[in-house]
Design a protein around this motif. Sequence first.
Motif, PDB file in Angstrom:
ATOM      1  N   UNK A 105       0.849  -1.195   0.000  1.00 37.84           N
ATOM      2  CA  UNK A 105       0.000   0.000   0.000  1.00 37.84           C
ATOM      3  C   UNK A 105       0.890   1.253   0.000  1.00 37.84           C
ATOM      4  N   UNK A 135      -7.284   9.633   4.832  1.00 38.83           N
ATOM      5  CA  UNK A 135      -7.319   8.285   5.405  1.00 38.83           C
ATOM      6  C   UNK A 135      -6.240   7.998   6.443  1.00 38.83           C
ATOM      7  N   UNK A 152     -10.187  -0.178  -0.985  1.00 40.48           N
ATOM      8  CA  UNK A 152      -8.977   0.653  -1.011  1.00 40.48           C
ATOM      9  C   UNK A 152      -8.921   1.541   0.231  1.00 40.48           C
ATOM     10  N   UNK A 153     -10.054   2.111   0.563  1.00 44.62           N
ATOM     11  CA  UNK A 153     -10.126   3.005   1.716  1.00 44.62           C
ATOM     12  C   UNK A 153      -9.740   2.258   2.996  1.00 44.62           C
ATOM     13  N   UNK A 192      -7.917  -0.384   3.171  1.00 51.71           N
ATOM     14  CA  UNK A 192      -6.506  -0.768   3.080  1.00 51.71           C
ATOM     15  C   UNK A 192      -5.617   0.374   3.558  1.00 51.71           C
ATOM     16  N   UNK A 193      -5.869   1.580   3.084  1.00 52.74           N
ATOM     17  CA  UNK A 193      -5.040   2.718   3.492  1.00 52.74           C
ATOM     18  C   UNK A 193      -5.236   2.998   4.981  1.00 52.74           C
ATOM     19  N   UNK A 194      -6.469   2.887   5.433  1.00 51.73           N
ATOM     20  CA  UNK A 194      -6.734   3.147   6.857  1.00 51.73           C
ATOM     21  C   UNK A 194      -6.125   2.094   7.763  1.00 51.73           C
ATOM     22  N   UNK A 195      -5.838   0.923   7.198  1.00 55.28           N
ATOM     23  CA  UNK A 195      -5.265  -0.143   8.038  1.00 55.28           C
ATOM     24  C   UNK A 195      -3.742  -0.063   8.112  1.00 55.28           C
ATOM     25  N   UNK A 224     -15.059  -1.482  -4.595  1.00 53.74           N
ATOM     26  CA  UNK A 224     -13.613  -1.289  -4.803  1.00 53.74           C
ATOM     27  C   UNK A 224     -13.077  -0.173  -3.913  1.00 53.74           C
ATOM     28  N   UNK A 225     -13.796   0.935  -3.923  1.00 48.84           N
ATOM     29  CA  UNK A 225     -13.330   2.109  -3.166  1.00 48.84           C
ATOM     30  C   UNK A 225     -13.334   1.833  -1.673  1.00 48.84           C
TER      31      UNK A 225
END
Lengths: 166, 135
Positions: free
Chosen positions: A111, A130, B44-45, B47-50, B40-41
Amino acid sequence: MESIPLTWEEVARVYGRKIYNFAYRLTGNPADANDLVQEVLLRVRRGLANYQPGSFEGWLWRITRNAFLDDVRKKQRRPTAPLPDEVDRWDLASAEGADIEYARLSLGDDIQKALLELPVDFREAVVLCDVVGLSYEEIAAAVAVPIGTVRSRIHRGRKMLRDLLS
Amino acid sequence: MSHPSELISAYLDGELHGKELATLTKHLSSCGRCAAELEDMQRVRSAVRSLPVLEVPGGLVPEADPVVVPLRQNRGFLVGAAAAIVAVVIAVAAALAPDPGSVSIDELNSRFGARASLDPAFGPAKIVEPAVFGE
Ligand SMILES: [Zn+2]
């Protein structure tokens, strides 16, 4: 009424971690993140003297992203950045998978790599949303663009990430 | 059919209101393409937040609050003494600094100045000698 941190040390203690994570996710490496945090704190210290009561966080994030942008511009003026170094770093990273601390840090490496592929404007919008957790309105104020631009940058940034990660 | 796909991320972030929110919600119920993009979004959202929250490396940010000692009587003396200590600290630090260009006086003043006036370890009695700072 929002209370304003009085000293740059307090700002550093309260917001240091957020600023560091912003810096790290945008630059992708600890050395640049450290430099950026130091630069931000320096600007905060100079700026606090003339700070006008208002949205403190808006002020802080404007300073932070301006410092980042200045850094990007400075690096663009430099003759060819050492890209192979960057690649080595990632290779090294995957080779050291056994190290527990590293394993924790490398969680999300793909990522992070994808983030770095985004054009700066999009990367910044996604990270402010984010990673830092700002609202669209706060991002618009920090970046000095209309809220519609923020919305579009975040959406397009996420679409690019999806394509890079798939 | 036009796809209001630019609204999808704002919708996920709770940044969509009123007419736009109604438009998108209605559209999503009948458009597979936008519904897929929403999924999808969302992925992705998260993923970045994790991404793990990284701790600030030691030394980058000043540590615990120094103990604040209330200035009692002799306030004028203490303030004057603190200023004198700052001057000494700056002078000494500047003299010891290997590369004058790498240490700014402003930096030292701000770093040690606050400590000198707040930290009991910097008590004026230990450092200020009348011979140097007396009237
Ligand atoms: Zn659609």
